[in-house]
Design a protein around this motif. Structure first.
Motif, PDB file in Angstrom:
ATOM      1  N   GLU A 197      33.510  38.969  33.603  1.00 40.53           N
ATOM      2  CA  GLU A 197      34.960  39.130  33.712  1.00 40.53           C
ATOM      3  C   GLU A 197      35.365  40.302  34.593  1.00 40.53           C
ATOM      4  O   GLU A 197      36.544  40.503  34.874  1.00 40.53           O
ATOM      5  CB  GLU A 197      35.595  39.280  32.323  1.00 40.53           C
ATOM      6  CG  GLU A 197      35.157  40.490  31.555  1.00 40.53           C
ATOM      7  CD  GLU A 197      33.999  40.192  30.620  1.00 40.53           C
ATOM      8  OE1 GLU A 197      33.959  40.818  29.539  1.00 40.53           O
ATOM      9  OE2 GLU A 197      33.149  39.368  30.954  1.00 40.53           O
ATOM     10  N   ILE A 198      34.416  41.142  35.018  1.00 40.46           N
ATOM     11  CA  ILE A 198      34.725  42.239  35.934  1.00 40.46           C
ATOM     12  C   ILE A 198      34.561  41.742  37.362  1.00 40.46           C
ATOM     13  O   ILE A 198      33.470  41.387  37.791  1.00 40.46           O
ATOM     14  CB  ILE A 198      33.812  43.465  35.672  1.00 40.46           C
ATOM     15  CG1 ILE A 198      34.029  43.987  34.252  1.00 40.46           C
ATOM     16  CG2 ILE A 198      34.109  44.565  36.691  1.00 40.46           C
ATOM     17  CD1 ILE A 198      33.198  45.198  33.908  1.00 40.46           C
ATOM     18  N   LYS A 212      38.453  47.284  31.919  1.00 37.52           N
ATOM     19  CA  LYS A 212      37.282  46.538  31.456  1.00 37.52           C
ATOM     20  C   LYS A 212      36.016  47.269  31.880  1.00 37.52           C
ATOM     21  O   LYS A 212      35.961  47.892  32.949  1.00 37.52           O
ATOM     22  CB  LYS A 212      37.290  45.132  32.048  1.00 37.52           C
ATOM     23  CG  LYS A 212      38.440  44.265  31.561  1.00 37.52           C
ATOM     24  CD  LYS A 212      38.440  42.914  32.269  1.00 37.52           C
ATOM     25  CE  LYS A 212      39.624  42.057  31.825  1.00 37.52           C
ATOM     26  NZ  LYS A 212      39.683  40.779  32.572  1.00 37.52           N
ATOM     27  N   GLU A 215      32.739  49.528  35.730  1.00 36.07           N
ATOM     28  CA  GLU A 215      34.133  49.486  35.307  1.00 36.07           C
ATOM     29  C   GLU A 215      34.969  48.681  36.285  1.00 36.07           C
ATOM     30  O   GLU A 215      34.701  48.661  37.495  1.00 36.07           O
ATOM     31  CB  GLU A 215      34.721  50.902  35.209  1.00 36.07           C
ATOM     32  CG  GLU A 215      34.087  51.777  34.156  1.00 36.07           C
ATOM     33  CD  GLU A 215      34.757  53.139  34.080  1.00 36.07           C
ATOM     34  OE1 GLU A 215      35.832  53.317  34.692  1.00 36.07           O
ATOM     35  OE2 GLU A 215      34.202  54.039  33.420  1.00 36.07           O
ATOM     36  N   GLU A 216      35.975  48.041  35.749  1.00 36.17           N
ATOM     37  CA  GLU A 216      36.959  47.354  36.566  1.00 36.17           C
ATOM     38  C   GLU A 216      37.615  48.336  37.532  1.00 36.17           C
ATOM     39  O   GLU A 216      37.947  49.463  37.169  1.00 36.17           O
ATOM     40  CB  GLU A 216      38.015  46.754  35.627  1.00 36.17           C
ATOM     41  CG  GLU A 216      39.233  46.176  36.293  1.00 36.17           C
ATOM     42  CD  GLU A 216      40.308  45.791  35.284  1.00 36.17           C
ATOM     43  OE1 GLU A 216      41.198  45.017  35.654  1.00 36.17           O
ATOM     44  OE2 GLU A 216      40.247  46.279  34.126  1.00 36.17           O
ATOM     45  N   CYS A 241      38.592  51.674  22.755  1.00 36.35           N
ATOM     46  CA  CYS A 241      38.815  50.314  22.248  1.00 36.35           C
ATOM     47  C   CYS A 241      38.952  50.310  20.725  1.00 36.35           C
ATOM     48  O   CYS A 241      39.789  49.582  20.167  1.00 36.35           O
ATOM     49  CB  CYS A 241      37.682  49.394  22.680  1.00 36.35           C
ATOM     50  SG  CYS A 241      37.625  49.086  24.469  1.00 36.35           S
TER      51      CYS A 241
END
Length: 352
Positions: free
Chosen positions: A123-124, A115, A162-163, A107
């Motif tokens: 948000e995952i 993500k 992790e996504e 990042c």
């Protein structure tokens, strides 16, 4: 005469030495395992990496030190720097050993990555992938979680969420950089896994120049930031024409084994050249290539060698489930011929 010390004496160390001997280099290994595969090729000190007296004995008379896997203790690499240059730099080890640190590094360099979070992020979405932050490889240390309840029952501070990416293809890029900052890149490799273990790597002429250029850009950013010396591998997911960095490996890489027969200069030779401050060799492919890992059981070697163009590499490792004990490579003029050879190999071993 240049003498190179290698931390770790597995198959990657073995192939580094095999690539370096024709160039006039000599080698020494340090690995706690007394039966490590590379021990047959050079002096092998079977001591723990935390043994400072052993580290000093290992370093004595060496010109440079490198390593063949990323779980070498960073403290050991930094201690050795007191006596001999260590490449790739130990900071690369530090970045690669912790998935949270690794993803954060991506990042910071504006390299897209799935993500992620330390335990739970709104948000995952589920399903998601829960991984150990350290020591996971070949599918070990990771599991799919399908709900917040599932996550709570398994997570810890030593894990990262992790996504889950429903990717189109998996790729890896191998780059090499020397101390002067010269960089070269191999063509992208398409990788196919089963049970988290790499089974097949393909180098074709079907990669778009845009995807290749983007992968090289990300690898260049990383090597420049780290003042990297040696071969670096980055694994990517491709989704809708975009690349997402999955993980990095500061070393020669399984997906680059095709380069031994399939490139002008193998990844192993280029790594040896880079860490010893020799000119880098061409990374151009010599055709379309395939590398098939031999996992778990040892097939009949004569059956493989009967296949025209098959190159067999065995690691002198005892067979056991999910263990990589060798590989087979092919280099052909076109994909049709390459696929025919793979189809013949499939009759002998479970390729994919």
């Amino acid at each position: 005469m240049t003498t190179i010390g290698i931390l770790g004496a597995g198959q990657l160390g073995r192939m580094l030495a095999l690539a370096g001997y024709p160039l006039g280099y000599r080698f020494r290994f340090l690995d706690p395992a007394s039966d490590a595969p590379a021990g047959l090729l050079a002096d092998h000190l079977a001591f723990d990496y935390a043994d400072q007296a052993a580290l000093e004995q290992f370093a004595s008379g060496l010109d440079v030190i490198t390593y063949e896997f990323e779980n070498i203790p960073v403290d050991a690499a930094r201690y050795l720097e007191r006596f001999v240059p260590v490449y790739p730099p130990p900071v690369a080890l530090k970045k690669a050993q912790d998935r949270f640190v690794e993803k954060t590094f991506f990042c910071e360099l504006d390299i897209p990555t799935p993500k992620f979070g330390r335990g739970g992020m709104d948000e995952i979405r589920y399903p998601a992938v829960l991984k150990t932050r350290r020591l996971g490889y070949d599918g070990k240390g990771q599991t799919i979680v399908h709900s917040a309840v599932d996550l709570e029952s398994q997570k810890s501070d030593e894990m990262i969420l992790e996504e889950f990416v429903s990717f189109d293809r998996e790729w890896s890029i191998l780059g090499v950089r020397n101390k002067a900052g010269e960089m070269r890149f191999y063509p992208l490799v398409e990788n196919r896994h089963r049970e988290g273990i790499l089974r097949l790597s393909l180098v074709t002429q079907e990669v778009s120049s845009q995807i290749q250029k983007r992968a090289e850009e990300y690898c260049r950013k990383m090597m420049t930031s780290l003042r990297y010396v040696g071969v670096l591998a980055i694994e990517f997911f491709e989704k809708d024409g975009n690349l997402l960095a999955n993980e990095m490996a500061p070393r020669v890489h399984n997906s680059g084994h095709w380069t031994i027969e399939g490139a002008v200069t193998s990844q192993f030779e280029n790594h040896v050249r880079a860490v010893s401050d020799a000119p880098l060799g061409s990374t151009d492919p010599l055709g379309v290539c395939a590398m098939v890992n031999l996992v778990g059981t040892l097939p009949d070697a004569k059956s493989i060698l009967k296949i025209d163009g098959a190159h067999l590499h065995l690691y002198d490792k005892a067979p056991r489930p999910k263990r990589k004990i060798g590989h087979v490579t092919f280099v052909e003029k076109d994909m049709q011929t390459l696929q025919r050879k793979l189809d013949v190999l499939k009759e002998i071993i479970d390729v994919f």
